[in-house]
Design a protein around this motif. Structure first.
Motif, PDB file in Angstrom:
ATOM      1  N   ARG A  22       5.009  10.482   0.753  1.00 21.80           N
ATOM      2  CA  ARG A  22       4.410   9.174   0.494  1.00 21.80           C
ATOM      3  C   ARG A  22       4.664   8.202   1.638  1.00 21.80           C
ATOM      4  O   ARG A  22       5.806   8.001   2.057  1.00 21.80           O
ATOM      5  CB  ARG A  22       4.942   8.590  -0.815  1.00 21.80           C
ATOM      6  CG  ARG A  22       4.166   7.368  -1.298  1.00 21.80           C
ATOM      7  CD  ARG A  22       4.564   6.976  -2.699  1.00 21.80           C
ATOM      8  NE  ARG A  22       5.920   6.456  -2.768  1.00 21.80           N
ATOM      9  CZ  ARG A  22       6.551   6.131  -3.900  1.00 21.80           C
ATOM     10  NH1 ARG A  22       5.941   6.337  -5.060  1.00 21.80           N
ATOM     11  NH2 ARG A  22       7.770   5.643  -3.890  1.00 21.80           N
ATOM     12  N   LEU A  23       3.584   7.609   2.128  1.00 16.50           N
ATOM     13  CA  LEU A  23       3.652   6.569   3.147  1.00 16.50           C
ATOM     14  C   LEU A  23       3.488   5.216   2.471  1.00 16.50           C
ATOM     15  O   LEU A  23       2.670   5.071   1.551  1.00 16.50           O
ATOM     16  CB  LEU A  23       2.557   6.766   4.199  1.00 16.50           C
ATOM     17  CG  LEU A  23       2.506   8.133   4.895  1.00 16.50           C
ATOM     18  CD1 LEU A  23       1.314   8.189   5.839  1.00 16.50           C
ATOM     19  CD2 LEU A  23       3.797   8.404   5.641  1.00 16.50           C
ATOM     20  N   ALA A  24       4.243   4.227   2.921  1.00 20.58           N
ATOM     21  CA  ALA A  24       4.200   2.917   2.294  1.00 20.58           C
ATOM     22  C   ALA A  24       4.244   1.819   3.334  1.00 20.58           C
ATOM     23  O   ALA A  24       4.834   1.969   4.418  1.00 20.58           O
ATOM     24  CB  ALA A  24       5.362   2.752   1.310  1.00 20.58           C
ATOM     25  N   ALA A  25       3.613   0.708   3.000  1.00 22.36           N
ATOM     26  CA  ALA A  25       3.656  -0.496   3.833  1.00 22.36           C
ATOM     27  C   ALA A  25       3.412  -1.689   2.930  1.00 22.36           C
ATOM     28  O   ALA A  25       2.757  -1.578   1.887  1.00 22.36           O
ATOM     29  CB  ALA A  25       2.617  -0.444   4.953  1.00 22.36           C
ATOM     30  N   ARG A  42       6.091   3.383   6.694  1.00 19.07           N
ATOM     31  CA  ARG A  42       7.294   4.213   6.645  1.00 19.07           C
ATOM     32  C   ARG A  42       7.087   5.289   5.585  1.00 19.07           C
ATOM     33  O   ARG A  42       6.203   5.174   4.731  1.00 19.07           O
ATOM     34  CB  ARG A  42       8.529   3.374   6.297  1.00 19.07           C
ATOM     35  CG  ARG A  42       8.513   2.864   4.874  1.00 19.07           C
ATOM     36  CD  ARG A  42       9.566   1.819   4.594  1.00 19.07           C
ATOM     37  NE  ARG A  42       9.662   1.511   3.170  1.00 19.07           N
ATOM     38  CZ  ARG A  42       8.822   0.736   2.517  1.00 19.07           C
ATOM     39  NH1 ARG A  42       7.794   0.191   3.143  1.00 19.07           N
ATOM     40  NH2 ARG A  42       8.983   0.503   1.226  1.00 19.07           N
ATOM     41  N   ILE A  43       7.893   6.339   5.632  1.00 19.56           N
ATOM     42  CA  ILE A  43       7.918   7.341   4.561  1.00 19.56           C
ATOM     43  C   ILE A  43       8.951   6.886   3.538  1.00 19.56           C
ATOM     44  O   ILE A  43      10.144   6.840   3.828  1.00 19.56           O
ATOM     45  CB  ILE A  43       8.275   8.730   5.107  1.00 19.56           C
ATOM     46  CG1 ILE A  43       7.185   9.230   6.054  1.00 19.56           C
ATOM     47  CG2 ILE A  43       8.463   9.722   3.960  1.00 19.56           C
ATOM     48  CD1 ILE A  43       7.471  10.600   6.649  1.00 19.56           C
ATOM     49  N   ASP A  44       8.492   6.518   2.346  1.00 24.91           N
ATOM     50  CA  ASP A  44       9.440   6.028   1.344  1.00 24.91           C
ATOM     51  C   ASP A  44       9.706   7.048   0.238  1.00 24.91           C
ATOM     52  O   ASP A  44      10.483   6.781  -0.670  1.00 24.91           O
ATOM     53  CB  ASP A  44       8.968   4.705   0.744  1.00 24.91           C
ATOM     54  CG  ASP A  44       7.839   4.879  -0.259  1.00 24.91           C
ATOM     55  OD1 ASP A  44       7.109   5.887  -0.169  1.00 24.91           O
ATOM     56  OD2 ASP A  44       7.680   3.999  -1.125  1.00 24.91           O
ATOM     57  N   VAL A  83       0.854  -1.188   0.000  1.00 21.19           N
ATOM     58  CA  VAL A  83       0.000   0.000   0.000  1.00 21.19           C
ATOM     59  C   VAL A  83       0.887   1.234   0.000  1.00 21.19           C
ATOM     60  O   VAL A  83       1.878   1.296   0.726  1.00 21.19           O
ATOM     61  CB  VAL A  83      -0.925   0.027   1.233  1.00 21.19           C
ATOM     62  CG1 VAL A  83      -1.772   1.297   1.232  1.00 21.19           C
ATOM     63  CG2 VAL A  83      -1.816  -1.206   1.272  1.00 21.19           C
ATOM     64  N   ARG A  84       0.520   2.222  -0.824  1.00 21.21           N
ATOM     65  CA  ARG A  84       1.200   3.517  -0.818  1.00 21.21           C
ATOM     66  C   ARG A  84       0.162   4.627  -0.787  1.00 21.21           C
ATOM     67  O   ARG A  84      -0.790   4.619  -1.570  1.00 21.21           O
ATOM     68  CB  ARG A  84       2.085   3.677  -2.059  1.00 21.21           C
ATOM     69  CG  ARG A  84       3.415   2.915  -1.961  1.00 21.21           C
ATOM     70  CD  ARG A  84       4.211   3.041  -3.240  1.00 21.21           C
ATOM     71  NE  ARG A  84       5.556   2.497  -3.092  1.00 21.21           N
ATOM     72  CZ  ARG A  84       6.401   2.318  -4.096  1.00 21.21           C
ATOM     73  NH1 ARG A  84       6.038   2.656  -5.325  1.00 21.21           N
ATOM     74  NH2 ARG A  84       7.596   1.819  -3.894  1.00 21.21           N
ATOM     75  N   LEU A  85       0.337   5.559   0.124  1.00 17.89           N
ATOM     76  CA  LEU A  85      -0.536   6.726   0.247  1.00 17.89           C
ATOM     77  C   LEU A  85       0.315   7.967   0.015  1.00 17.89           C
ATOM     78  O   LEU A  85       1.212   8.270   0.796  1.00 17.89           O
ATOM     79  CB  LEU A  85      -1.183   6.776   1.628  1.00 17.89           C
ATOM     80  CG  LEU A  85      -2.012   5.550   2.041  1.00 17.89           C
ATOM     81  CD1 LEU A  85      -2.532   5.718   3.459  1.00 17.89           C
ATOM     82  CD2 LEU A  85      -3.166   5.333   1.072  1.00 17.89           C
ATOM     83  N   ASP A  86       0.041   8.661  -1.073  1.00 12.84           N
ATOM     84  CA  ASP A  86       0.851   9.808  -1.478  1.00 12.84           C
ATOM     85  C   ASP A  86       0.069  11.095  -1.234  1.00 12.84           C
ATOM     86  O   ASP A  86      -0.971  11.326  -1.857  1.00 12.84           O
ATOM     87  CB  ASP A  86       1.218   9.682  -2.959  1.00 12.84           C
ATOM     88  CG  ASP A  86       2.266  10.692  -3.391  1.00 12.84           C
ATOM     89  OD1 ASP A  86       2.809  11.382  -2.505  1.00 12.84           O
ATOM     90  OD2 ASP A  86       2.545  10.788  -4.596  1.00 12.84           O
ATOM     91  N   LEU A  87       0.564  11.918  -0.314  1.00 10.91           N
ATOM     92  CA  LEU A  87      -0.010  13.236  -0.071  1.00 10.91           C
ATOM     93  C   LEU A  87       0.667  14.217  -1.024  1.00 10.91           C
ATOM     94  O   LEU A  87       1.835  14.552  -0.854  1.00 10.91           O
ATOM     95  CB  LEU A  87       0.199  13.651   1.381  1.00 10.91           C
ATOM     96  CG  LEU A  87      -0.398  12.713   2.430  1.00 10.91           C
ATOM     97  CD1 LEU A  87       0.008  13.151   3.833  1.00 10.91           C
ATOM     98  CD2 LEU A  87      -1.908  12.657   2.305  1.00 10.91           C
ATOM     99  N   GLN A  88      -0.073  14.676  -2.020  1.00 13.01           N
ATOM    100  CA  GLN A  88       0.467  15.561  -3.046  1.00 13.01           C
ATOM    101  C   GLN A  88      -0.005  16.985  -2.768  1.00 13.01           C
ATOM    102  O   GLN A  88      -1.190  17.284  -2.877  1.00 13.01           O
ATOM    103  CB  GLN A  88       0.036  15.099  -4.435  1.00 13.01           C
ATOM    104  CG  GLN A  88       0.524  13.700  -4.788  1.00 13.01           C
ATOM    105  CD  GLN A  88       0.113  13.262  -6.177  1.00 13.01           C
ATOM    106  OE1 GLN A  88      -0.531  14.011  -6.926  1.00 13.01           O
ATOM    107  NE2 GLN A  88       0.471  12.050  -6.553  1.00 13.01           N
TER     108      GLN A  88
END
Length: 568
Positions: free
Chosen positions: A241-244, A280-282, A224-229
């Motif tokens: 971007r947060l990733a797990a 984590r922040i990737d 999963v990746r959540l990207d705050l743009q």
């Protein structure tokens, strides 16, 4: 392969079932021309005069009301009803409203002096103008200037109000509803400058072939990746971007049952040895235009492929890697995986159209893997780093070419690991002979890439890279090669679908002391991305690896994957 197909058929209903459970329905906003015209003529949609504020919001309903029929985002005051060319001047209502407008200046209309809409909308538009005049008269009364309003005008207003009572009630109800919805959206919106772009991958995958197949099981993995743009000016973008994930790569085995030192066949959603779904922040990067150049700043997780043209359409997914090729190797040339971390890059055009440099640009970047570490052998300049230079050239929108040079330094580890020295989430590509750095050393890498699109239904792309590694220890020098060619058929079978076939050789090296195997490890891949909806795609595919570990004595490995990607 029959075993793979059986396993895929067993798991596919579960994956597709999950797909259906997470789908959502958009909330429809009213969009009739009647509502638009009424709101505009009443003057209640004051946000239409604030385009800069609207550019920073995501309230689609407000945008729809404020932009309809307004080509230049400006309004001028109209002081005579006769300026509205499609209103019949013979109606008593027209003459009465004209008199009120000219005395009290209470209507603002379109600059082109016409009402929008057909005859059925005229009563609503007149009701909107009447509502504005009523508000103006009430304002005069409230400010103790009621003597400016004559009894005759009050009588006229009363008669007009009775004539258009139904339209006024409808108009005011719609305005109240719009204001309530707008207030609710503004109170609950995430941010006026930031939008969330997310991707979740569910993947069922297995590997077959000799000992490799016997020593691995079918797995169901996720990422999963959540990207705050965030954009502050409308032209810049800050990625947070947060990733797990929990997707780890298969271990390949030789015919003696020993593990092969290789990173062949790694897939884009696999994250290495720390796959425990820890967040984590990737990626933390900022991109902004400065004059003619586009500047890229990376504080963490920077990659050369973020800012340099990869020239591998439909195989490379420049967002989150869930909609392109299955394998990391097929998605981009390995030269872009030399180095990474924090640094700066820029893209600068070399011409303004026409001439040999008219469609060319130059890309330069510097990324340091240990930029945050203040130790003497680390930091921004003394630790691992990679400097990239690339010349880009295009012919129209059909052909793109690039020549790339990367100079890097590493204290050890792997050459094609995106600069990772401590992050176990980064998966390298290529064989152990090409990838493994026995100690500190520098590298000079050269690559060319090209993408050709003869039609909208066909794309051909490929790359070649050569790597010269100079180790600082005895017998640490070696050379490595890699190349690949891909053919993509976009919109194959359905708009949004992609059929992709890729073939090449993952990074390999011959005659390295301490390593066994001098065969070329060929990589063949085929996938078909099926677009279920705008937000969901399902991609079945196969990766076939010959001579794993550069040894033809090892059985071929075949990886089968069914990937489901959710984007939002």
């Amino acid at each position: 392969m029959s075993n793979l197909l059986w396993k895929s058929l067993v798991v596919s209903p579960a994956v597709l079932g999950a797909t259906l459970l997470v789908s959502t329905t958009a909330i429809a906003a009213p969009n009739t021309t009647t509502e638009v015209s009424a709101v505009k003529q009443a003057g209640v949609a004051e946000v239409a005069q604030q385009p800069e504020m609207l550019a920073q919001t995501t309230i689609d309903q407000v945008n729809r009301y404020s932009n309809e029929g307004n080509q230049n985002n400006s309004q001028s005051q109209v002081t005579s009803v006769s300026q509205f060319s499609d209103v019949q001047p013979t109606d008593w209502a027209f003459q009465a409203l004209q008199s009120l407008v000219e005395r009290y200046g209470c209507i603002a209309g379109y600059p082109n002096a016409t009402y929008r809409g057909n005859r059925a909308l005229t009563r609503y538009e007149f009701a909107a103008g009447l509502n504005a005049c009523l508000d103006r008269v009430n304002e005069l009364i409230a400010t103790a200037t009621a003597d400016l309003v004559t009894k005759q005008d009050l009588a006229t207003l009363q008669r007009l109000q009775e004539e258009f009572s139904a339209e006024l009630a409808t108009l005011r109800g719609r305005v109240d509803s719009l204001e309530a919805r707008t207030a609710e959206l503004e109170a609950n919106q995430f941010s006026t400058t930031t939008k969330l772009v997310g991707e979740a991958i569910f993947a069922v995958t297995d590997v077959f072939g000799g000992n490799t197949g016997d020593n691995n099981n079918t797995v169901f993995q996720d990422r999963v990746r959540l990207d705050l743009q965030t954009s502050f000016t409308g032209r810049d973008i800050l990625h947070t971007r947060l990733a797990a994930g929990n997707a780890t790569a298969f271990t390949q085995f030789d015919n003696a049952g020993g593990a092969i030192n290789t990173a062949e066949g790694t897939q884009t959603f696999e994250i290495g040895s720390t796959g425990n779904n820890a967040v984590r922040i990737d990626r933390l990067t900022y991109e902004v235009p400065v004059g003619p150049a586009n500047v890229y700043l990376a504080a963490s997780g920077g990659r050369h492929s973020h800012y340099a043209a990869v020239n591998n359409p439909y195989f490379f997914d420049n967002t989150d890697g869930g909609n392109g090729a299955l394998s990391t190797f097929a998605s981009e040339s390995p030269i872009y995986r030399i180095g990474g971390g924090a640094g700066i890059a820029l893209n600068l055009p070399l011409g303004k159209g026409g001439g040999i440099l008219g469609n060319s640009s130059i890309t330069a970047g510097y990324l340091a893997s240990q930029a945050n570490d203040p130790a003497l052998s680390s930091g921004l300049t003394n630790g691992d780093y990679a400097a990239l230079g690339q010349l880009n050239f295009s012919v129209g929108d059909r052909l793109a070419l690039a020549a790339t040079y990367v100079h890097g330094y590493s204290a050890g580890g792997f050459l094609f690991d995106s600069g990772s020295t401590t992050d176990g989430n980064i998966v390298p590509v290529g064989t152990g002979q090409a990838n493994t750095l026995l100690g500190a050393g520098s590298s000079n890498s050269y690559g060319v890439s090209a993408a050709f699109r003869p039609s909208d239904k066909l794309s051909v792309s490929g790359f070649v890279s050569y790597h010269d590694v100079s180790g600082f220890g005895a017998n640490d020098d070696y050379e490595a090669w890699s190349y690949g060619l891909g053919v993509a058929l976009p919109d194959f079978g359905k708009k949004g679908n992609v059929l992709g076939i890729f073939a090449g050789a993952e990074p390999y090296s011959f005659n390295r002391p301490g390593f066994v195997g001098n065969d070329i490890p060929y990589h063949f891949e085929g996938f078909y991305k099926y677009r279920v909806s705008d937000n969901i795609s399902v991609t079945p595919g196969v990766i076939w690896l010959t001579s794993p570990g550069q040894s033809s004595a090892n059985d071929d490995a075949i990886i089968g994957t069914l990937r489901t990607t959710f984007t939002f």
